[in-house]
Scaffold this motif. Structure first.
Motif, PDB file in Angstrom:
ATOM      1  N   ILE A 213       9.110  -4.351  -5.358  1.00  0.00           N
ATOM      2  CA  ILE A 213       7.892  -3.742  -5.888  1.00  0.00           C
ATOM      3  C   ILE A 213       8.230  -3.110  -7.240  1.00  0.00           C
ATOM      4  O   ILE A 213       9.157  -2.294  -7.340  1.00  0.00           O
ATOM      5  N   ASP A 214       7.489  -3.489  -8.286  1.00  0.00           N
ATOM      6  CA  ASP A 214       7.818  -2.974  -9.614  1.00  0.00           C
ATOM      7  C   ASP A 214       6.595  -2.522 -10.407  1.00  0.00           C
ATOM      8  O   ASP A 214       6.686  -2.319 -11.626  1.00  0.00           O
ATOM      9  N   SER A 215       5.467  -2.362  -9.730  1.00  0.00           N
ATOM     10  CA  SER A 215       4.285  -1.846 -10.417  1.00  0.00           C
ATOM     11  C   SER A 215       3.308  -1.294  -9.391  1.00  0.00           C
ATOM     12  O   SER A 215       3.314  -1.693  -8.211  1.00  0.00           O
TER      13      SER A 215
ATOM     14  N   GLY B 292      11.816  -5.164 -12.840  1.00  0.00           N
ATOM     15  CA  GLY B 292      12.113  -3.809 -12.397  1.00  0.00           C
ATOM     16  C   GLY B 292      11.705  -2.756 -13.400  1.00  0.00           C
ATOM     17  O   GLY B 292      11.526  -3.029 -14.589  1.00  0.00           O
ATOM     18  N   LEU B 293      11.575  -1.529 -12.895  1.00  0.00           N
ATOM     19  CA  LEU B 293      11.195  -0.410 -13.741  1.00  0.00           C
ATOM     20  C   LEU B 293      12.349   0.026 -14.623  1.00  0.00           C
ATOM     21  O   LEU B 293      13.522  -0.153 -14.284  1.00  0.00           O
ATOM     22  N   ASN B 294      12.000   0.642 -15.736  1.00  0.00           N
ATOM     23  CA  ASN B 294      12.990   1.207 -16.646  1.00  0.00           C
ATOM     24  C   ASN B 294      13.521   2.509 -16.048  1.00  0.00           C
ATOM     25  O   ASN B 294      12.750   3.457 -15.859  1.00  0.00           O
TER      26      ASN B 294
ATOM     27  N   VAL C 113       8.693   7.863 -10.400  1.00  0.00           N
ATOM     28  CA  VAL C 113       8.138   8.784  -9.404  1.00  0.00           C
ATOM     29  C   VAL C 113       6.671   8.447  -9.129  1.00  0.00           C
ATOM     30  O   VAL C 113       6.214   8.495  -7.983  1.00  0.00           O
ATOM     31  N   ALA C 114       5.944   8.062 -10.174  1.00  0.00           N
ATOM     32  CA  ALA C 114       4.519   7.764 -10.008  1.00  0.00           C
ATOM     33  C   ALA C 114       4.301   6.602  -9.051  1.00  0.00           C
ATOM     34  O   ALA C 114       3.425   6.660  -8.173  1.00  0.00           O
ATOM     35  N   ILE C 115       5.075   5.541  -9.186  1.00  0.00           N
ATOM     36  CA  ILE C 115       4.863   4.395  -8.302  1.00  0.00           C
ATOM     37  C   ILE C 115       5.310   4.726  -6.875  1.00  0.00           C
ATOM     38  O   ILE C 115       4.659   4.328  -5.905  1.00  0.00           O
ATOM     39  N   CYS C 116       6.394   5.473  -6.739  1.00  0.00           N
ATOM     40  CA  CYS C 116       6.845   5.846  -5.389  1.00  0.00           C
ATOM     41  C   CYS C 116       5.814   6.755  -4.714  1.00  0.00           C
ATOM     42  O   CYS C 116       5.502   6.582  -3.530  1.00  0.00           O
ATOM     43  N   ARG C 117       5.290   7.688  -5.482  1.00  0.00           N
ATOM     44  CA  ARG C 117       4.277   8.581  -4.927  1.00  0.00           C
ATOM     45  C   ARG C 117       3.003   7.803  -4.579  1.00  0.00           C
ATOM     46  O   ARG C 117       2.338   8.080  -3.566  1.00  0.00           O
ATOM     47  N   HIS C 118       2.662   6.823  -5.400  1.00  0.00           N
ATOM     48  CA  HIS C 118       1.490   5.993  -5.121  1.00  0.00           C
ATOM     49  C   HIS C 118       1.642   5.268  -3.786  1.00  0.00           C
ATOM     50  O   HIS C 118       0.697   5.213  -2.989  1.00  0.00           O
TER      51      HIS C 118
ATOM     52  N   ALA D 246      13.637  11.463  -4.472  1.00  0.00           N
ATOM     53  CA  ALA D 246      13.656  12.285  -3.261  1.00  0.00           C
ATOM     54  C   ALA D 246      13.192  13.710  -3.553  1.00  0.00           C
ATOM     55  O   ALA D 246      12.414  14.296  -2.789  1.00  0.00           O
ATOM     56  N   ALA D 247      13.660  14.266  -4.665  1.00  0.00           N
ATOM     57  CA  ALA D 247      13.258  15.625  -5.033  1.00  0.00           C
ATOM     58  C   ALA D 247      11.757  15.690  -5.293  1.00  0.00           C
ATOM     59  O   ALA D 247      11.075  16.643  -4.882  1.00  0.00           O
ATOM     60  N   ALA D 248      11.220  14.671  -5.964  1.00  0.00           N
ATOM     61  CA  ALA D 248       9.793  14.654  -6.274  1.00  0.00           C
ATOM     62  C   ALA D 248       8.936  14.512  -5.021  1.00  0.00           C
ATOM     63  O   ALA D 248       7.848  15.085  -4.934  1.00  0.00           O
TER      64      ALA D 248
END
Length: 322
Positions: free
Chosen positions: A123-125, A186-188, A196-201, A240-242
């Motif tokens: 997953i990259d977006s 992949g993400l930069n 963090v935004a994509i993981c949180r999404h 993880a912190a986010a």
């Protein structure tokens, strides 16, 4: 055409890989401390990594040999068409991880065409995560041979979703391009806000997905690969912190046949091993499978108790196998 390995060949290679994994894991704490400022030895990963046997370009008959003779249950595929072509010929209790680049227009085909799909590593977006979530949500339990997903060790779970529903969600990893190679997706990693935004999404907006960790493909240059693995390790700390979860609850999918020992020493919890188990690959051809009737009858028979026991060790992340 290059002959495929026999079941005995695969088992011997797998056993050798498992020994190398154990040796590398014993040095994980020391190697991790030498390479980075990251976690004290007491916090370093102690369990052996999950091994994914990368079976791309290998026939279904070859995978059946790996299943019955070597006890392998967890396979990895890179190409959607190849994956869905082979899926109907494989046992229902196989676990298939999709580890290749996933195009948006292939998502539906993958989700609906591979009942054994257990995880997506690429997953990259936000767009791709949203689409995968939608397709998984539209596939009812009655349309699949078993509940979706393979929960590893404590993936991030939104508080609004009961933990008991985890088996109905599809585990996914977010891919980072830690080597900055233009040929890789992949993400930069230098944009932690986007990561963090994509993981949180995924955690907050994708109820049919289970955010399980991060993935990268190390640079073929061994010295540079170490930097890639360290980069992913520290990216996990940031995520993880986010998210407010322990870093060790998120998996690190990194390391392949040429560098898996280095990856393990630098914190890998999932390794993707192909040629070290199946031998060198012939140029890709399509379709790469054979009919189930063409597989030797002995390979289609039930596995022996010993083989079944070996398979159980592969499915548990706490033990190496694949």
């Amino acid at each position: 055409m290059q002959p495929e390995p026999t079941g005995d060949d695969i088992k011997a290679a797998y056993d050798a890989v498992a020994g190398r994994i154990r040796d590398a894991a014993e040095g994980c704490c020391v190697g991790r401390l030498k390479a980075t400022t990251g976690p004290p030895a007491a916090e370093a990963p102690r369990r052996l990594p999950l091994v994914i046997a990368i079976s791309k370009t290998k026939s279904a008959a070859c995978m059946l040999a790996a299943y019955h003779v070597a006890g392998i249950r967890v396979f990895g595929e890179n190409y959607v068409q190849e994956c869905v072509d082979k899926a109907p010929l494989l046992p229902a209790d196989c676990r298939i991880h999709f580890v290749g680049h996933l195009q948006s227009n292939k998502v539906r085909e993958l989700i609906r065409g591979c009942p054994q799909l257990s995880c997506i590593h690429s997953i990259d977006s936000v767009k791709l995560a949203t689409l995968v979530n939608k397709e998984v949500g539209e596939v009812t339990e009655t349309q699949r041979s078993r509940p979706i997903g393979e929960v590893l060790s404590g993936a991030a779970t939104p508080s609004s979703v009961p933990t008991s529903s985890a088996s109905q969600r599809l585990p996914v990893y977010v891919q980072l391009n830690t080597s900055f190679e233009t040929t890789k997706s992949g993400l930069n990693p230098n944009d932690p806000a986007a990561l963090v935004a994509i993981c949180r999404h995924i955690v907050e907006r994708c109820p049919h997905l289970l955010f399980s960790g991060l993935m990268t493909i190390g640079n073929p240059d061994g010295e540079t690969a170490v930097q890639d693995f360290d980069c992913l390790f520290h990216a996990r700390d940031t995520v993880a912190a986010a998210l407010g979860v322990p870093a060790t609850s998120l998996e690190l999918s990194m390391g392949m046949s040429g560098d898996f020992e280095t990856a393990i020493r630098h914190g890998a919890t999932v390794v993707r091993i192909g040629s070290a188990i199946f031998g060198s690959r012939a140029p890709r051809r399509h379709p790469p499978h054979v009919s189930s009737d063409a597989a030797p009858a002995a390979l289609r028979s039930a596995a022996s108790p010993a083989t079944t026991a070996a398979a159980a060790t592969q499915e548990a992340p706490a033990r190496p196998s694949s």
